[in-house]
Design an enzyme around this catalytic site. Structure first.
Site, PDB file in Angstrom:
ATOM      1  N   CYS A 109      -3.709 -73.269  22.983  1.00  0.00           N
ATOM      2  CA  CYS A 109      -4.330 -73.047  24.278  1.00  0.00           C
ATOM      3  C   CYS A 109      -3.389 -73.562  25.352  1.00  0.00           C
ATOM      4  O   CYS A 109      -2.490 -74.357  25.089  1.00  0.00           O
ATOM      5  CB  CYS A 109      -5.668 -73.775  24.372  1.00  0.00           C
ATOM      6  SG  CYS A 109      -6.906 -73.210  23.187  1.00  0.00           S
ATOM      7  N   GLY A 150      -2.289 -68.503  24.492  1.00  0.00           N
ATOM      8  CA  GLY A 150      -3.652 -68.068  24.205  1.00  0.00           C
ATOM      9  C   GLY A 150      -3.982 -66.798  24.952  1.00  0.00           C
ATOM     10  O   GLY A 150      -3.726 -66.707  26.155  1.00  0.00           O
TER      11      GLY A 150
END
Length: 485
Positions: free
Chosen positions: A20, A46
């Site tokens: 992420c 991500g």
């Protein structure tokens, strides 16, 4: 007509999945717009969902959607994200399914006021904590591990949000780089082991910026200051910036796979250039695992720099023998699969002039299942490659990761279930060789001293799984404050 689909996830099945990205900015006139740019530059970390939460000092405003940053945030939606402070998040799910309700940053209301949180990493005891709190009456709105943190804060009796956050984080275990936004504060936190990267910078207008990687600083004209240190909490408000170290010190366990695969080569993470480290890994590979060949080619794009290092050290010319498509969406084909190995061909194409009649060294940064590697090698053979020698700029991946990288299970990892000779036969290459764990650390140590997590290569996990004992923590932020200019 009956159709079946090949998705981007199918095409990426031979690689670990992205993590992420987080980005935050405090006291900037165009906070939401800069957050958009910061997320755009970190899209590689991500691609499932993206979100931004902004603050005008009183309210928090949120918008999130599924897909890529450029497709989610329209001009009208951006205009609703008011205020001079903002945080953002790009998500690839490691815990929690891929649904809009799991998109970050989270936003909740509590006795502490509105709180928004963006998390990169993975908590290894989140389900123990979640089950306990659900039995105590907590109602969760998502299935992601990050929501545990805000529930722990909300249940805390402390009225000071910094103390509540510190007490909550004392209960969790695992990897977390966090950005937390309230009407008053922007807070950046990195877990005591420092698994995931988190960098801090300033713009010429005085605004303070945080990001997962420094490539987000380049696009936003931000000057890099330093990394947020393992176990550090940086708090920014109208009075300035303060640093706290409220956690028990732990052995640094920086994710070495960030250097090998995840981070962009133009970024600095863990106080070092990803480009330099990745190139050194390739040089180390050539020194220890040479082979007579005519050309070195990378598996693009993550192995490009390692292959360049291998070429420079070995003296074998570097060429772009594989061209990668960057515009992969959803492709529908007929079920009889008239085009053989279509999944690999839609992502890669061989430059015949580079490999025809040549002894080829193909450099990659990792192999998970081996399925895509086998298809690529077959494509090289069909394009006329006389010999194919595979070199991997990392050790064999033999264990899953529990700290924020979606690596397949042990039984799915080819290096965990097959010998080197069996992998060679499966891939149909003249030779295959990996860096050893010691060689990998030697290459990285030329730029950064030890303290890395290598559990995916060794199964030596630095943080144990299970519930963490609760201690007696009070007034954490009255004792550890350190003023910074």
């Amino acid at each position: 007509m009956n159709l079946f689909s090949i998705t981007k996830e199918t095409l990426e099945s031979d690689k670990p999945k992205d993590e992420c990205a987080i980005f935050g900015i405090y006291n900037c006139e165009d906070a939401a717009n800069f957050t958009y740019l910061g997320l755009y530059s970190q899209q590689h970390r991500g691609q499932e969902s993206s979100g931004i939460v902004s603050s005008d000092g009183v309210h928090l405003y949120r918008y999130a959607g599924m897909g890529l940053v450029s497709n989610i945030f329209t001009e009208s939606k951006m205009s609703e994200l008011q205020g001079r402070n903002a945080i953002g998040h790009n998500r690839y799910s490691t815990t929690g399914a891929s649904f809009l309700r799991n998109a970050q940053p989270l936003r909740v209301e509590s006795h502490l006021g509105p709180i928004s949180l963006a998390h990169n990493g993975n908590l290894v005891n989140s389900w123990d904590l979640r089950n306990r709190m659900e039995r105590e009456g907590s109602i969760f709105q998502t299935t992601i591990d990050s929501e545990v943190i805000v529930h722990l804060m909300a249940k805390c009796k402390e009225e000071n949000i910094l103390d509540a956050l510190g007490l909550a984080l004392r209960e969790i275990k695992g990897a977390y780089s966090l950005l937390i936004l309230t009407p008053r504060y922007l807070i950046a936190v990195r877990d005591p082991n420092g698994f995931r990267p988190l960098v801090m910078g300033k713009r010429t207008d005085g605004s303070v910026v945080f990001a997962s990687e420094t490539c987000a600083f380049d696009i936003t004209d931000t000057n890099y200051i330093r990394d947020v240190e393992p176990g550090e909490m940086v708090v920014v408000d109208h009075t300035g910036l303060k640093s706290y170290y409220p956690f028990q010190e732990a052995k640094p366990s920086l994710c070495i796979f960030e250097y090998i695969y995840f981070a962009r080569p133009d970024s600095y993470i863990f106080n070092e250039s990803v480009y330099k480290v990745r190139k050194q890994l390739g040089k180390q590979l050539a020194r220890e695992l040479p082979v007579e060949a005519d050309v070195v080619i990378p598996v693009p794009d993550s192995a490009n720099i390692a292959a360049l290092g291998y070429s420079e050290e070995s003296g074998i010319p570097y060429e772009n023998g594989l061209i990668r498509s960057h515009y992969i969406g959803r492709t529908f084909i007929e079920p009889d699969q008239k085009i053989r190995d279509f999944g690999a061909k839609i992502k890669y194409n061989v430059v015949r002039e580079v490999v025809d009649g040549k002894r080829v060294v193909i450099v990659d940064d990792s192999i998970m299942r081996g399925t895509t590697s086998r298809k690529i090698i077959k494509m090289l053979r069909l394009a006329g490659a006389k010999e194919v020698h595979m070199r991997i700029s990392a050790p064999p991946t033999v264990s899953p990761c529990y700290y924020g990288i979606d690596i397949p299970t042990h039984k799915e990892l080819i290096a965990a279930t097959h010998t080197l000779d069996e992998i060679k036969k499966y891939l149909r290459v003249e030779s295959i060789a990996y860096l050893t764990v010691d060689s990998m650390h030697k290459a990285v140590a030329e730029h950064k001293g030890g303290g890395f997590c290598d559990a995916c290569f060794t199964a030596n996990y630095p943080v144990e799984f299970g519930s963490q004992d609760q201690g007696n923590q009070k007034s954490l932020f009255q004792e550890y404050a350190v003023e910074e200019s």
